[in-house]
Design an enzyme around this catalytic site. Structure first.
Site, PDB file in Angstrom:
ATOM      1  N   ASN A   1       9.068 -29.387  41.507  1.00  0.00           N
ATOM      2  CA  ASN A   1       7.605 -29.912  41.658  1.00  0.00           C
ATOM      3  C   ASN A   1       6.745 -29.096  40.598  1.00  0.00           C
ATOM      4  O   ASN A   1       5.700 -29.585  39.997  1.00  0.00           O
ATOM      5  CB  ASN A   1       6.955 -29.990  43.084  1.00  0.00           C
ATOM      6  CG  ASN A   1       6.658 -28.633  43.565  1.00  0.00           C
ATOM      7  OD1 ASN A   1       7.448 -27.816  43.143  1.00  0.00           O
ATOM      8  ND2 ASN A   1       5.573 -28.420  44.385  1.00  0.00           N
TER       9      ASN A   1
ATOM     10  N   GLU B   1       8.988 -18.810  49.205  1.00  0.00           N
ATOM     11  CA  GLU B   1       7.703 -19.360  49.388  1.00  0.00           C
ATOM     12  C   GLU B   1       8.103 -20.874  49.715  1.00  0.00           C
ATOM     13  O   GLU B   1       8.958 -21.735  48.892  1.00  0.00           O
ATOM     14  CB  GLU B   1       7.113 -19.570  47.776  1.00  0.00           C
ATOM     15  CG  GLU B   1       5.854 -19.774  47.945  1.00  0.00           C
ATOM     16  CD  GLU B   1       5.206 -21.417  47.989  1.00  0.00           C
ATOM     17  OE1 GLU B   1       5.211 -21.620  49.138  1.00  0.00           O
ATOM     18  OE2 GLU B   1       5.416 -21.945  47.101  1.00  0.00           O
TER      19      GLU B   1
ATOM     20  N   CYS C   1       2.968 -27.667  47.038  1.00  0.00           N
ATOM     21  CA  CYS C   1       3.329 -26.709  47.943  1.00  0.00           C
ATOM     22  C   CYS C   1       1.734 -26.786  48.576  1.00  0.00           C
ATOM     23  O   CYS C   1       1.439 -26.478  49.932  1.00  0.00           O
ATOM     24  CB  CYS C   1       3.625 -25.387  47.709  1.00  0.00           C
ATOM     25  SG  CYS C   1       5.450 -25.606  47.114  1.00  0.00           S
TER      26      CYS C   1
HETATM   27  C1  UN1 Z   1       3.267 -25.426  44.148  1.00  0.00           C
HETATM   28  O1  UN1 Z   1       2.866 -26.356  44.518  1.00  0.00           O
HETATM   29  O2  UN1 Z   1       4.305 -24.925  44.469  1.00  0.00           O
HETATM   30  O3  UN1 Z   1      -2.076 -23.911  43.151  1.00  0.00           O
HETATM   31  C2  UN1 Z   1       2.622 -24.690  43.222  1.00  0.00           C
HETATM   32  C3  UN1 Z   1      -1.547 -24.844  42.521  1.00  0.00           C
HETATM   33  C4  UN1 Z   1      -0.675 -24.599  41.224  1.00  0.00           C
HETATM   34  C5  UN1 Z   1       0.723 -24.042  41.528  1.00  0.00           C
HETATM   35  C6  UN1 Z   1       1.188 -25.124  42.802  1.00  0.00           C
HETATM   36  N1  UN1 Z   1      -1.430 -23.642  40.434  1.00  0.00           N
HETATM   37  O4  UN1 Z   1      -1.782 -25.881  43.069  1.00  0.00           O
END
Ligand code: UN1
Length: 495
Positions: free
Chosen positions: A154, A252, A286
Site C-alpha cells: 500500500n 506495524e 493503515c
Molecule cells: C500506511 O498506511 O501504512 O500517514 C502508511 C500517512 C502516510 C503513511 C501511511 N504518510 O497516511
C-alpha cells in the site's frame, strides 16, 4: 505495456547483480486487470545467497564514516527528486493510487532520504559523567549487522525508505522482500541505490512470497532484525518465530482509526478531513479513517455534508488526473470489503451510500465509497480493519464517551478530533491512546521526521521513521575508558 516500465520480467538484486529466478508470477495493474510485469517467486537459496553477500558487504560498510554513508542518501534524495514523475506514474500503475497521492508518496521517500542523510552527522549517543575520577563514559549506536525488511503493497516506496534508509545510514546491510503486488518500486529504488553509489551487497532485493522468502528471512541466523509492515496475523506469526530466536522484530500492523467530531466542530472542515482520510487511497492506508465518532447533536448535519461530498468522488484509473478514488489492490481485497459491507448490514448499521462493487469499463477492482451510520462501537465493522473505502458513523452523547469509543478497539495507530474547544484539544491529545493524534485534521498524513507507529495490536513498541527508527536498526554500546592508571571498581571505590 507502457514506456514507463522497462522490463518484462524482474530479477532479484543480490550483491549488485540482477539475478534471474526459476519461478515468476504476474503482477497486475489493479485499475485495468492487465499484466504489467513478471515478478520472481524466489526460494530459500536465493535468500541465503543474498544474506551471505550482505554479511560480507556490511563489514566494510560499517567502517565507512557515517557522514560518508549519508552521502549516498543525499544522492538518493536527489535522484528520486529527478525521477519523481516517472516513479509516481509507475507507482500508480502497480498500486492503483491516484497520481496526486503517488506523487505524495514518492515525496515522502525523498523527504526520508534527506532527513536520514542528516542523521549521518548525528546518530547521537550520550557523553555522560562517570562515577569515578579519571574515567570517561559514553553510549553510542552500533549497527546490528544484516537486517531484514518486509514491506507492504500500500506504500511500496515510502515504507521501504522508512526502513532501509535508517538501516543503511546506521551501517547495516539490508535484505528487502517487497510485496509481490508492487515489485516495480523496489526495482526502481534498487536501481537508484546503485546509481547513488551504494556499495554492492549493502542492499539486496529478494522478491517472493511471505511464506517462502519472508519465512527464510525470519529464520536466517545472520539476519538479526526483522522490520515488518503488514497484517496483524502475519505480524504475530513473525513475532512468535523471532521470539524463539531472540531476534529483534519491529512490527506495524494497521489500525481502526477514528475521527471524533464534537458538537462545536467546524463541520465543513470535519467533513473534508473525513472524506480525505477515509476515501483517499481507497481507504487502503493503515492510517485510514474507518470510524467517525460523532456527537449526536451534529450527526444529521455531518451525514448531509458527507453525502454531498461523496457525490464528487470520481472513481477510475488513477493515471487520469480527474479521478479521486482508484482501484482496490486485488480481488482478495475487494472480496474482503464486500464481506464487511454484508456484515455491517447484518449487524444493523444503516447503509447511507455506496456498498457496491463499482463496474466501470476498465476491468479492474473498484469499490464505491461507502458510508454506514448508526453503527455501534462493538459491531465488527467498528472493530475490525476493512482496508477499503468504508466508513461507519458511531453516534455518542459526550466527549468522555467519544474517547472511550475511540480507545475501545484492539488497534492504536491514529486518531483525530475536530473541536474548537482548547481544553478538549489538550484532554484529547492526552487521553487518545493511539501512536498518532491529529487535531482538526483527518487521520492520515504523518510526516517522516516524527515517529510512525501505534499502540496495542498495531505494533510491538517500535516505530518506523523519525529518529526513533534508528532504535530498530542499532544496538546501544556503553563504553567506559579509565585513564587513572589503576584498577577502579565501580560502585565500590567511590571515595
Ligand atoms: C500506511 O498506511 O501504512 O500517514 C502508511 C500517512 C502516510 C503513511 C501511511 N504518510 O497516511
Amino acid at each position: 505495456m507502457t514506456t514507463f516500465i522497462e522490463v518484462d520480467t524482474l530479477k532479484n538484486y543480490i550483491a549488485g547483480n540482477w539475478e534471474e529466478a526459476d519461478k515468476t508470477t504476474a503482477v497486475m495493474n489493479p485499475a485495468t486487470g492487465e499484466e504489467i510485469v513478471q515478478v520472481p517467486l524466489s526460494n530459500q537459496e536465493q535468500v541465503n545467497k543474498a544474506v551471505a553477500a550482505a554479511k560480507q558487504a556490511q563489514r566494510k560498510w560499517a567502517l565507512v564514516p557515517a557522514p560518508q554513508r549519508a552521502e549516498v542518501l543525499y544522492r538518493m534524495g536527489n535522484l528520486m527528486k529527478e525521477n519523481k514523475e516517472r516513479l509516481s506514474r509507475i507507482l500508480t500503475m502497480e498500486n492503483g493510487k491516484v497520481l496526486e497521492e503517488a506523487r505524495g508518496e514518492v515525496q515522502e521517500g525523498i523527504d526520508m532520504a534527506f532527513y536520514m542523510a542528516g542523521e549521518g552527522r548525528r546518530l547521537f549517543g550520550q557523553t555522560t559523567p562517570a562515577e569515578l575520577k579519571d574515567k570517561f563514559a559514553i553510549s553510542q549506536r552500533c549497527p546490528v549487522g544484516v537486517v531484514g525488511i518486509i514491506t507492504p503493497w500500500n506504500f511500496p516506496i515510502a515504507i521501504a525508505t522508512w526502513k532501509s534508509f535508517p538501516a543503511i545510514v546506521a551501517g547495516n546491510a539490508v535484505i528487502w522482500k517487497p510485496a509481490t503486488e508492487t515489485p516495480l518500486m523496489a526495482y526502481e529504488l534498487a536501481k537508484i541505490f546503485a546509481e547513488a553509489g551504494l556499495p554492492d551487497g549493502v542492499l539486496n532485493v529478494v522478491f517472493g512470497s511471505g511464506s517462502v522468502v519472508g519465512d527464510a528471512m525470519v529464520h536466517h541466523d545472520d539476519i538479526r532484525v526483522i522490520s515488518f509492515t503488514g497484517s496483524n496475523d502475519t505480524g504475530r506469526q513473525i513475532a512468535a518465530k523471532c521470539g524463539q530466536q531472540l531476534k529483534k522484530v519491529s512490527l506495524e500492523m494497521g489500525g481502526k482509526n477514528a475521527v471524533i467530531v464534537m458538537d462545536d466542530a467546524d463541520l465543513e472542515l470535519a467533513a473534508e478531513g473525513i472524506i480525505w482520510s477515509a476515501f483517499g487511497t481507497s481507504g487502503q492506508r493503515c492510517t485510514a479513517c474507518s470510524r467517525v465518532i460523532v456527537h449526536e447533536n451534529v450527526k444529521a448535519k455531518l451525514e448531509e455534508r458527507l453525502l454531498e461530498k461523496m457525490k464528487h468522488l470520481t472513481i477510475g484509473n488513477g493515471l487520469d488526473e480527474t479521478i479521486k478514488v482508484g482501484p482496490i489492490i486485488n480481488e482478495a481485497g475487494l472480496n474482503k470489503i464486500k464481506r464487511y459491507v454484508e456484515i455491517g448490514k447484518e449487524e444493523g448499521a444503516t447503509l447511507l451510500a455506496g456498498g457496491e462493487v463499482w463496474q466501470g469499463e476498465l476491468g479492474g477492482n473498484f469499490f464505491s465509497p461507502t458510508l454506514f451510520t448508526d453503527a455501534t462501537p462493538t459491531m465488527r465493522i467498528s472493530q475490525e480493519e476493512i482496508f477499503g473505502p468504508v466508513v461507519s458513523l458511531i453516534p455518542v452523547k459526550s466527549f468522555a464517551e467519544a474517547i472511550e469509543v475511540n480507545n475501545g478497539v484492539s488497534y492504536g495507530l491514529s486518531s483525530s478530533i475536530f473541536t474548537k474547544d482548547v481544553n478538549r484539544v489538550f484532554q484529547a491529545q492526552r487521553d487518545l491512546d493511539t501512536g498518532i493524534v491529529y487535531v482538526n485534521a483527518g487521520t492520515t498524513g504523518a510526516e517522516i521526521h516524527l515517529p510512525f507507529g501505534g499502540t496495542k495490536g498495531t505494533g510491538n513498541g517500535h516505530r518506523d521513521s523519525g529518529v526513533q527508527a534508528l532504535d530498530v536498526f542499532t544496538e546501544w554500546k556503553a563504553v567506559y575508558i579509565d585513564y587513572s592508571g589503576k584498577l577502579q571498581r565501580a560502585q565500590i571505590d567511590i571515595e
